[in-house]
Design a protein around this motif. Structure first.
Motif, PDB file in Angstrom:
ATOM      1  N   LEU A  57      34.383 -34.860   2.964  1.00 30.16           N
ATOM      2  CA  LEU A  57      33.899 -36.137   3.500  1.00 30.16           C
ATOM      3  C   LEU A  57      32.566 -36.573   2.886  1.00 30.16           C
ATOM      4  CD1 LEU A  57      34.739 -35.459   7.245  1.00 30.16           C
ATOM      5  CD2 LEU A  57      35.987 -36.929   5.672  1.00 30.16           C
ATOM      6  N   ALA A  93      27.196 -46.411  -2.036  1.00 34.45           N
ATOM      7  CA  ALA A  93      28.260 -45.611  -2.657  1.00 34.45           C
ATOM      8  C   ALA A  93      27.698 -44.323  -3.244  1.00 34.45           C
ATOM      9  CB  ALA A  93      29.004 -46.421  -3.707  1.00 34.45           C
ATOM     10  N   GLN A  94      26.910 -43.606  -2.414  1.00 35.42           N
ATOM     11  CA  GLN A  94      26.315 -42.323  -2.807  1.00 35.42           C
ATOM     12  C   GLN A  94      25.468 -42.479  -4.068  1.00 35.42           C
ATOM     13  OE1 GLN A  94      26.240 -39.431  -1.198  1.00 35.42           O
ATOM     14  NE2 GLN A  94      27.467 -40.197   0.460  1.00 35.42           N
ATOM     15  N   GLY A 117      31.958 -38.541   0.455  1.00 35.91           N
ATOM     16  CA  GLY A 117      31.919 -39.965   0.135  1.00 35.91           C
ATOM     17  C   GLY A 117      31.444 -40.839   1.271  1.00 35.91           C
ATOM     18  N   VAL A 118      31.575 -40.353   2.501  1.00 32.94           N
ATOM     19  CA  VAL A 118      31.090 -41.108   3.664  1.00 32.94           C
ATOM     20  C   VAL A 118      29.856 -40.447   4.281  1.00 32.94           C
ATOM     21  CG1 VAL A 118      33.300 -42.209   4.195  1.00 32.94           C
ATOM     22  CG2 VAL A 118      32.750 -39.980   5.188  1.00 32.94           C
ATOM     23  N   SER A 119      29.212 -39.585   3.516  1.00 36.24           N
ATOM     24  CA  SER A 119      27.934 -38.950   3.895  1.00 36.24           C
ATOM     25  C   SER A 119      28.005 -38.081   5.138  1.00 36.24           C
ATOM     26  CB  SER A 119      26.850 -40.012   4.084  1.00 36.24           C
ATOM     27  OG  SER A 119      26.714 -40.790   2.935  1.00 36.24           O
ATOM     28  N   ALA A 120      29.154 -37.488   5.416  1.00 33.79           N
ATOM     29  CA  ALA A 120      29.284 -36.665   6.618  1.00 33.79           C
ATOM     30  C   ALA A 120      28.321 -35.482   6.596  1.00 33.79           C
ATOM     31  CB  ALA A 120      30.717 -36.165   6.761  1.00 33.79           C
ATOM     32  N   LEU A 170      25.646 -44.197   2.261  1.00 31.69           N
ATOM     33  CA  LEU A 170      26.925 -44.795   2.627  1.00 31.69           C
ATOM     34  C   LEU A 170      27.029 -46.218   2.088  1.00 31.69           C
ATOM     35  CD1 LEU A 170      29.499 -44.265   4.307  1.00 31.69           C
ATOM     36  CD2 LEU A 170      28.296 -45.239   6.251  1.00 31.69           C
TER      37      LEU A 170
END
Length: 118
Positions: A54, A77-78, A56-59, A74
């Motif tokens: 996860l 786009a990182q 890509g969504v900064s989890a 987020l």
């Protein structure tokens, strides 16, 4: 006829004010900065799993409590993918540093502490 409120200061006969209640005692230094919720240690394995699946969504940033950085990454786009590569080198150190801070705050030994034998 007026009613007297016992919680309010009342004037004395010699024009001085009598306090309604004594002031609370000041907090001891160790009580003044004690958090309401005890922080918990973070797992390096959990960090890496969140990064891999996860990222890509900064989890993994949300997991570490870095909410501002997580939202920034987020919405950018990182950092156009560069953020994930940077995390590849820094994630383990971030977890260890966080756990050391929790260890100092709580007085419990960090599970990710690096032991050095003399």
């Amino acid at each position: 006829m007026s009613t007297i409120d016992p919680t309010q200061p009342q004037p004395a006969t010699d024009n001085t004010v009598v306090p309604a209640a004594p002031a609370p005692a000041p907090l001891a230094p160790q009580q003044a900065f004690r958090p309401m919720v005890q922080p918990e240690f973070k797992s390096i394995g959990t960090m890496w799993l969140l990064w891999f699946f996860l990222g890509g969504v900064s989890a993994h940033e949300f997991y570490m409590g870095r909410i501002g950085i997580a939202f920034l990454r987020l919405f950018t786009a990182q950092y156009l993918g560069v953020g994930l590569i940077i995390d590849l080198f820094l994630n383990t150190a971030r977890v260890r540093r966080y756990n050391e801070q929790v260890s100092l705050l709580t007085g419990v030994a960090s599970p990710t502490a690096v032991m050095i034998k003399a």
